[in-house]
Design a protein around this motif. Sequence first.
Motif, PDB file in Angstrom:
ATOM      1  N   ALA A   1      12.185  34.542 -21.627  1.00  0.00           N
ATOM      2  CA  ALA A   1      12.471  34.396 -20.206  1.00  0.00           C
ATOM      3  C   ALA A   1      12.168  32.987 -19.708  1.00  0.00           C
ATOM      4  O   ALA A   1      12.626  32.594 -18.643  1.00  0.00           O
ATOM      5  CB  ALA A   1      11.656  35.409 -19.418  1.00  0.00           C
ATOM      6  N   THR A   2      11.397  32.217 -20.460  1.00  0.00           N
ATOM      7  CA  THR A   2      11.043  30.880 -20.001  1.00  0.00           C
ATOM      8  C   THR A   2      12.104  29.841 -20.336  1.00  0.00           C
ATOM      9  O   THR A   2      12.060  28.746 -19.804  1.00  0.00           O
ATOM     10  CB  THR A   2       9.703  30.445 -20.619  1.00  0.00           C
ATOM     11  OG1 THR A   2       9.811  30.487 -22.039  1.00  0.00           O
ATOM     12  CG2 THR A   2       8.576  31.351 -20.157  1.00  0.00           C
ATOM     13  N   GLU A   3      13.052  30.168 -21.208  1.00  0.00           N
ATOM     14  CA  GLU A   3      14.113  29.226 -21.548  1.00  0.00           C
ATOM     15  C   GLU A   3      15.084  29.107 -20.375  1.00  0.00           C
ATOM     16  O   GLU A   3      15.378  30.090 -19.703  1.00  0.00           O
ATOM     17  CB  GLU A   3      14.850  29.689 -22.800  1.00  0.00           C
ATOM     18  CG  GLU A   3      13.993  29.633 -24.048  1.00  0.00           C
ATOM     19  CD  GLU A   3      14.741  30.112 -25.268  1.00  0.00           C
ATOM     20  OE1 GLU A   3      15.970  30.300 -25.187  1.00  0.00           O
ATOM     21  OE2 GLU A   3      14.103  30.307 -26.295  1.00  0.00           O
ATOM     22  N   PRO A   4      15.614  27.911 -20.125  1.00  0.00           N
ATOM     23  CA  PRO A   4      16.472  27.726 -18.955  1.00  0.00           C
ATOM     24  C   PRO A   4      17.758  28.539 -18.993  1.00  0.00           C
ATOM     25  O   PRO A   4      18.209  29.013 -17.973  1.00  0.00           O
ATOM     26  CB  PRO A   4      16.782  26.239 -18.956  1.00  0.00           C
ATOM     27  CG  PRO A   4      16.040  25.623 -20.072  1.00  0.00           C
ATOM     28  CD  PRO A   4      15.370  26.691 -20.851  1.00  0.00           C
ATOM     29  N   GLY A   5      18.366  28.736 -20.149  1.00  0.00           N
ATOM     30  CA  GLY A   5      19.635  29.447 -20.233  1.00  0.00           C
ATOM     31  C   GLY A   5      19.497  30.937 -20.492  1.00  0.00           C
ATOM     32  O   GLY A   5      20.493  31.621 -20.653  1.00  0.00           O
ATOM     33  N   ALA A   6      18.279  31.446 -20.544  1.00  0.00           N
ATOM     34  CA  ALA A   6      18.073  32.852 -20.881  1.00  0.00           C
ATOM     35  C   ALA A   6      18.413  33.737 -19.690  1.00  0.00           C
ATOM     36  O   ALA A   6      18.117  33.413 -18.550  1.00  0.00           O
ATOM     37  CB  ALA A   6      16.629  33.081 -21.297  1.00  0.00           C
ATOM     38  N   HIS A   7      19.041  34.873 -19.973  1.00  0.00           N
ATOM     39  CA  HIS A   7      19.362  35.840 -18.922  1.00  0.00           C
ATOM     40  C   HIS A   7      18.140  36.719 -18.681  1.00  0.00           C
ATOM     41  O   HIS A   7      17.553  37.255 -19.611  1.00  0.00           O
ATOM     42  CB  HIS A   7      20.540  36.712 -19.347  1.00  0.00           C
ATOM     43  CG  HIS A   7      20.819  37.814 -18.385  1.00  0.00           C
ATOM     44  ND1 HIS A   7      21.363  37.586 -17.149  1.00  0.00           N
ATOM     45  CD2 HIS A   7      20.613  39.143 -18.458  1.00  0.00           C
ATOM     46  CE1 HIS A   7      21.483  38.733 -16.506  1.00  0.00           C
ATOM     47  NE2 HIS A   7      21.034  39.694 -17.303  1.00  0.00           N
ATOM     48  N   VAL A   8      17.783  36.848 -17.418  1.00  0.00           N
ATOM     49  CA  VAL A   8      16.633  37.667 -17.042  1.00  0.00           C
ATOM     50  C   VAL A   8      17.100  38.689 -16.017  1.00  0.00           C
ATOM     51  O   VAL A   8      17.804  38.354 -15.059  1.00  0.00           O
ATOM     52  CB  VAL A   8      15.508  36.794 -16.436  1.00  0.00           C
ATOM     53  CG1 VAL A   8      14.332  37.645 -16.016  1.00  0.00           C
ATOM     54  CG2 VAL A   8      15.065  35.740 -17.418  1.00  0.00           C
ATOM     55  N   ALA A   9      16.730  39.939 -16.214  1.00  0.00           N
ATOM     56  CA  ALA A   9      17.080  40.983 -15.254  1.00  0.00           C
ATOM     57  C   ALA A   9      16.358  40.744 -13.937  1.00  0.00           C
ATOM     58  O   ALA A   9      15.299  40.130 -13.887  1.00  0.00           O
ATOM     59  CB  ALA A   9      16.707  42.343 -15.819  1.00  0.00           C
TER      60      ALA A   9
END
Length: 81
Positions: free
Chosen positions: A32-40
Amino acid sequence: MSAKRSSKPTPEYSAPGAGPASAATAPAPATATEPGAHVAWMDSPDPRKRLAGQIAFVAVWIYVAALCLLALDQTFHWGIF
């Protein structure tokens, strides 16, 4: 009775001399800390998005409960709706 052995080799030992695949070669999952990661929305670090997700979740459950109550009302003729 005896169990029959499979004639097919297992995938991890199919090539001679090649051991099982290690977990280090597998790509790491996005965090979740990566800039391009999708987070609900429910897991978002932003409190406004998290609150919006919780409100949407509760609204969907209220809608489902109302549909169930409507179905019971129509089935048993309670006269609620």
